[in-house]
Design a protein around this motif. Structure first.
Motif, PDB file in Angstrom:
ATOM      1  N   UNK A   1      -0.876  -3.941   2.266  1.00 40.69           N
ATOM      2  CA  UNK A   1      -1.202  -4.345   0.898  1.00 40.69           C
ATOM      3  C   UNK A   1      -2.596  -3.862   0.528  1.00 40.69           C
ATOM      4  N   UNK A   2      -3.552  -4.076   1.422  1.00 42.59           N
ATOM      5  CA  UNK A   2      -4.918  -3.678   1.097  1.00 42.59           C
ATOM      6  C   UNK A   2      -5.044  -2.176   0.907  1.00 42.59           C
TER       7      UNK A   2
ATOM      8  N   UNK B   1      -2.554  -0.104  -0.041  1.00 43.41           N
ATOM      9  CA  UNK B   1      -1.817   0.331  -1.230  1.00 43.41           C
ATOM     10  C   UNK B   1      -2.531  -0.103  -2.508  1.00 43.41           C
ATOM     11  N   UNK B   2      -3.208  -1.241  -2.436  1.00 41.78           N
ATOM     12  CA  UNK B   2      -3.789  -1.846  -3.639  1.00 41.78           C
ATOM     13  C   UNK B   2      -4.641  -0.853  -4.410  1.00 41.78           C
ATOM     14  N   UNK B   3      -5.387  -0.033  -3.684  1.00 39.43           N
ATOM     15  CA  UNK B   3      -6.286   0.882  -4.389  1.00 39.43           C
ATOM     16  C   UNK B   3      -5.743   2.298  -4.527  1.00 39.43           C
ATOM     17  N   UNK B   4      -4.520   2.490  -4.043  1.00 33.71           N
ATOM     18  CA  UNK B   4      -3.870   3.763  -4.317  1.00 33.71           C
ATOM     19  C   UNK B   4      -3.652   3.852  -5.811  1.00 33.71           C
ATOM     20  N   UNK B   5      -3.688   5.071  -6.319  1.00 36.53           N
ATOM     21  CA  UNK B   5      -3.411   5.194  -7.748  1.00 36.53           C
ATOM     22  C   UNK B   5      -1.933   4.954  -8.014  1.00 36.53           C
ATOM     23  N   UNK B   6      -1.677   4.280  -9.093  1.00 39.20           N
ATOM     24  CA  UNK B   6      -0.298   4.109  -9.511  1.00 39.20           C
ATOM     25  C   UNK B   6       0.243   5.482  -9.904  1.00 39.20           C
TER      26      UNK B   6
END
Lengths: 384, 419
Positions: free
Chosen positions: A207-208, A210-215
């Motif tokens: 989660x951590x 992926x959270x800052x991956x760009x959508x």
């Protein structure tokens, strides 16, 4: 039922793999990825379809499958993710499970635990380790699905009807949750709270990361975010490495192998994942194919290296130069800018470093067919 | 009202009440008393207002039947205070606060401890995860877990003080609950919860889902650290039930009895399973007696279902903003809850609307009107009361303690809450 369903699925998977490998590891790849994988699959016994029948054939998922058909023609990412279950093996659906099984087999039977019986092993792998491999895949897939949730406020009507997106989100949340819930109950059945804690922490890492991956659709949102190589590695470990590293470690714990074996298994999973991610980030830059439109993420490893090398000012300048009059990015210009510096070769070096680290870690286990397969996989990620 | 209509209704009512009853009894397993003690007695005796049983228009008519039953008698002997509690819905504030007061010292640092479990380095994700642990929630689930733990500890010849694992379970129950709220709000497209904007409203759907996943992973780690594999299994079941319950909400059943069964099963999975299994988990930590585990589970299960039934009633009776969400929210989401299902027995016109999930223009308003004209609200409330009575019967099997009695009073709070 297994025999009735799996050949169909694995056949599709095989087709997809073949197609992909043509474009991915094109001309010179001496050790073809798909061959490495299919050889490895033979070693672990039955085929690598870990997404259990229980899950795939459940009322819940067939319900979703029925609903997902309504999304055909819309732009919801869930559609692509669902397609990927059938056609795509670029993201190596089930790759993680395969590595967990090979690692289990390479480590061999337990000497410490009296409650683990060698005769329960199938192809040298304990049932609990097979379940773990399946759980690893469930978690990985759940996050493929949850990654594709669309932010409705960023959706404009020109992109298509909002209703479709709402519906797609609903399906994506539910099916991702369903896979995660099955992973949770599966974990509980392993009867090992250390493993539950380890894998749960991997979910938190994921989660951590992926959270800052760009959508998906907002790739250009933050081109000036200063992401250096160290931060890239850290974040990539969370989003792409932690699950495999911790699953490999957990496979050792399930067979009661000692701390040292657990540590080496963790290392193998970690470095393999990082090497693999570097390899796939590098593909747009090492492919010889001309004429294909180039497209890559601005957070891809070669770009991050490049940014760090040329400095923030020059990078902004290059971005500016690559902007077309409609304020879109001309990727071929950026591509040329990145190619002209050392970003690509640095990323290749880093890829080889991680591949070698993975090879090193696996030497801790006795020589075997399974270990060779793990060596081949680690070597394959360093080949371009 | 014209006599023929009444009689006609009575006939059909009796018919359905039996099948509903079977549904309820089937689901509750050991709650056969529901039918034998009072319910069947009503229709069986063939006289008196209790005749109409479950479908009675005025719940007050049912109560006498219930009053005269053996069960009621037993209750009165065991709990002198119950008479005023159970039948009249008037309470002093002091009484309402009681269970809270008793649990308070164990709940003091609950939210702080939860926030410590949510260990994240990135500031934004951290603030999303902490968002609902602001101390403004009711902490209803942790309260039940704490009281249950103390009651069970005393039952097992210990002092009441919580074992560390029990305290963790109180925390975990709130974390699992919150994670599921965060996801539900995305699924339902809600923009308000507990009087503030939802996470999806502020940060978008994608981040909301990830925050929910993170809270769940933290809960799962805390659960694993208790170090008891049975406890891990029991609470993992909850996570599966929550999702399956959400899936059940996607479909509607054509057949009326199926529909009611479906509704109660969904209610168990979405709401009661968490409470029931948390209660069971704390019992496992202090006792090895399966009967004690079952008491804890059944109490939680029955209170949990009653809680949700009341929630479904409030969706029709509470004015907007009182609940922190608009009323008739369930109808707007296409969901047919208890009051609608009961109303449908009086107004078959509702059937088609239920099947199309109130999607045609004006459906929500018309369905609302039908429910108001029917006694669906009363009947759902009555059903909730039956579940509470069963919860009381179960918990009364434990040795007396202040906490046990608080759990009994808590059922009354469940029934009388208005938000």
């Amino acid at each position: 039922m297994r025999s009735a369903v799996w050949p169909r699925l694995s056949c599709m998977g095989w087709l997809g793999r073949g197609q992909r490998s043509l474009s991915l590891f094109s001309s010179t790849a001496p050790s073809n990825w798909s061959k490495v994988v299919s050889d490895a699959e033979k070693i672990v016994g039955y085929p690598t379809s870990f997404m259990s029948l229980r899950c795939l054939l459940s009322d819940e998922l067939s319900n979703v499958a029925m609903h997902v058909r309504k999304l055909v023609g819309t732009k919801h990412p869930l559609l692509n993710t669902a397609r990927g279950f059938v056609y795509d093996s670029r993201n190596n659906l089930q790759m993680r499970g395969l590595v967990v099984l090979l690692m289990s087999k390479a480590a061999g039977p337990s000497h410490a635990a009296s409650d683990l019986l060698a005769q329960d092993m199938v192809s040298g792998i304990y049932p609990s380790q097979r379940n773990l491999a399946e759980i690893t895949e469930l978690i990985h897939t759940a996050f493929l699905v949850h990654r594709g949730i669309v932010d409705l406020k960023e959706w404009t009507n020109s992109d298509g009807p909002l209703k479709d997106m709402q519906f797609g989100n609903k399906m994506a949340v539910l099916s991702g949750d369903f896979l995660l819930a099955n992973a949770c109950t599966g974990l509980a059945q392993l009867n090992n709270t250390k493993v539950v804690e380890l894998i749960s922490s991997a979910i938190g890492d994921l989660v951590q990361g992926i959270y800052h991956e760009n959508a998906p659709n907002v790739e250009e949102s933050s081109p000036t975010d200063g992401l250096n190589v160290a931060a890239w590695e850290e974040q990539t470990f969370l989003s792409h490495g932690a699950l495999l590293a911790k699953s490999c470690q957990a496979a050792m714990e399930l067979a009661k192998h000692d701390k040292e074996a657990q540590k080496q298994a963790y290392k193998y999973g970690k470095h393999l994942s990082l090497g693999h991610k570097l390899n796939s980030d590098l593909q747009p830059f090492v492919k010889s194919g001309v004429g294909e439109p180039v497209s890559f993420s601005l957070n891809a490893a070669p770009v991050v290296f490049h940014r760090q090398m040329v400095g923030q000012d020059k990078w902004c300048q290059q971005l500016q130069q690559a902007r077309t009059f409609r304020n879109q990015l001309d990727y071929s210009k950026l591509w040329a800018a990145v190619k002209s510096e050392k970003g690509v070769s640095s990323a290749v070096d880093l890829c080889c470093y991680h591949g070698n680290k993975a090879l090193e870690a696996i030497q801790a286990f006795p020589s075997s067919e399974a270990r060779s397969a793990l060596e081949n996989i680690a070597s394959a990620v360093t080949k371009f | 009202m014209a006599v023929p209509w009444r009689q006609c209704r009575r006939l059909s009512a009796n018919h359905t009440s039996t099948s509903l009853l079977e549904t309820v009894c089937h689901l509750s397993g050991r709650t056969a008393f529901l039918s034998s003690a009072s319910w069947r007695r009503g229709p069986g005796s063939g006289s008196g207002p209790g005749h109409r049983g479950l479908l009675s228009a005025q719940p007050s008519h049912v109560t006498p039947t219930y009053n005269s039953s053996l069960t009621r008698h037993k209750f009165r002997l065991l709990f002198p205070t119950l008479q005023s509690c159970c039948c009249r819905r008037i309470h002093s504030d002091v009484k309402l606060k009681d269970p809270f007061a008793l649990a308070q010292k164990d709940l003091n640092h609950l939210y702080d401890d939860i926030k410590k479990e949510l260990f994240v380095s990135k500031a934004e994700l951290k603030s999303l995860c902490d968002y609902y642990f602001d101390g403004k929630g009711k902490a209803f689930r942790p309260m039940i877990v704490v009281l249950m733990s103390r009651a069970l500890n005393i039952h097992s010849n210990r002092d009441g003080d919580l074992l560390p694992g029990q305290r963790s379970i109180a925390m975990i129950s709130e974390m699992i609950h919150t994670a599921s709220l965060v996801h539900d709000d995305v699924i339902d497209g809600s923009d308000k919860r507990r009087g503030k904007s939802t996470i999806n409203e502020v940060w978008g759907e994608r981040k909301a889902i990830l925050a929910g996943d993170f809270i769940l992973s933290a809960a799962s780690m805390a659960l694993a650290r208790i170090g008891n594999t049975t406890v891990v299994s029991v609470l993992s079941q909850v996570i599966e039930d929550l999702v399956r319950g959400e899936f059940m909400q996607l479909g509607s059943k054509e057949n009326e009895n199926e529909r009611f069964k479906h509704y109660l099963e969904k209610t168990f999975k979405k709401t009661a399973s968490l409470i029931a299994n948390s209660c069971k988990a704390v019992s496992i930590l202090v006792s090895s007696d399966p009967e004690v585990h079952e008491i804890a589970f059944q109490y939680g299960r029955n209170v949990g279902i009653a809680f949700q039934l009341v929630d479904d009633v409030l969706d029709f009776t509470s004015c907007a903003n009182h609940l922190g969400k608009p009323s008739a929210a369930d109808l707007r989401l296409g969901l047919a809850t208890g009051p609608v299902l009961f109303a449908c027995q009086q107004f078959p016109e509702l059937h088609a609307m239920i099947m199309r999930r109130f999607s045609s223009k004006g459906d929500v308003d018309r369905a609302w009107q039908y429910v108001q004209q029917s006694d669906g609200v009363e009947q759902t409330t009555y059903l909730a009361r039956r579940y509470c009575q069963e919860a009381i019967r179960q918990i009364s099997l434990l040795r007396p303690s202040a906490e046990r009695d608080a759990l009994i009073r808590l059922t009354e709070m469940v029934l009388s809450r208005d938000k």
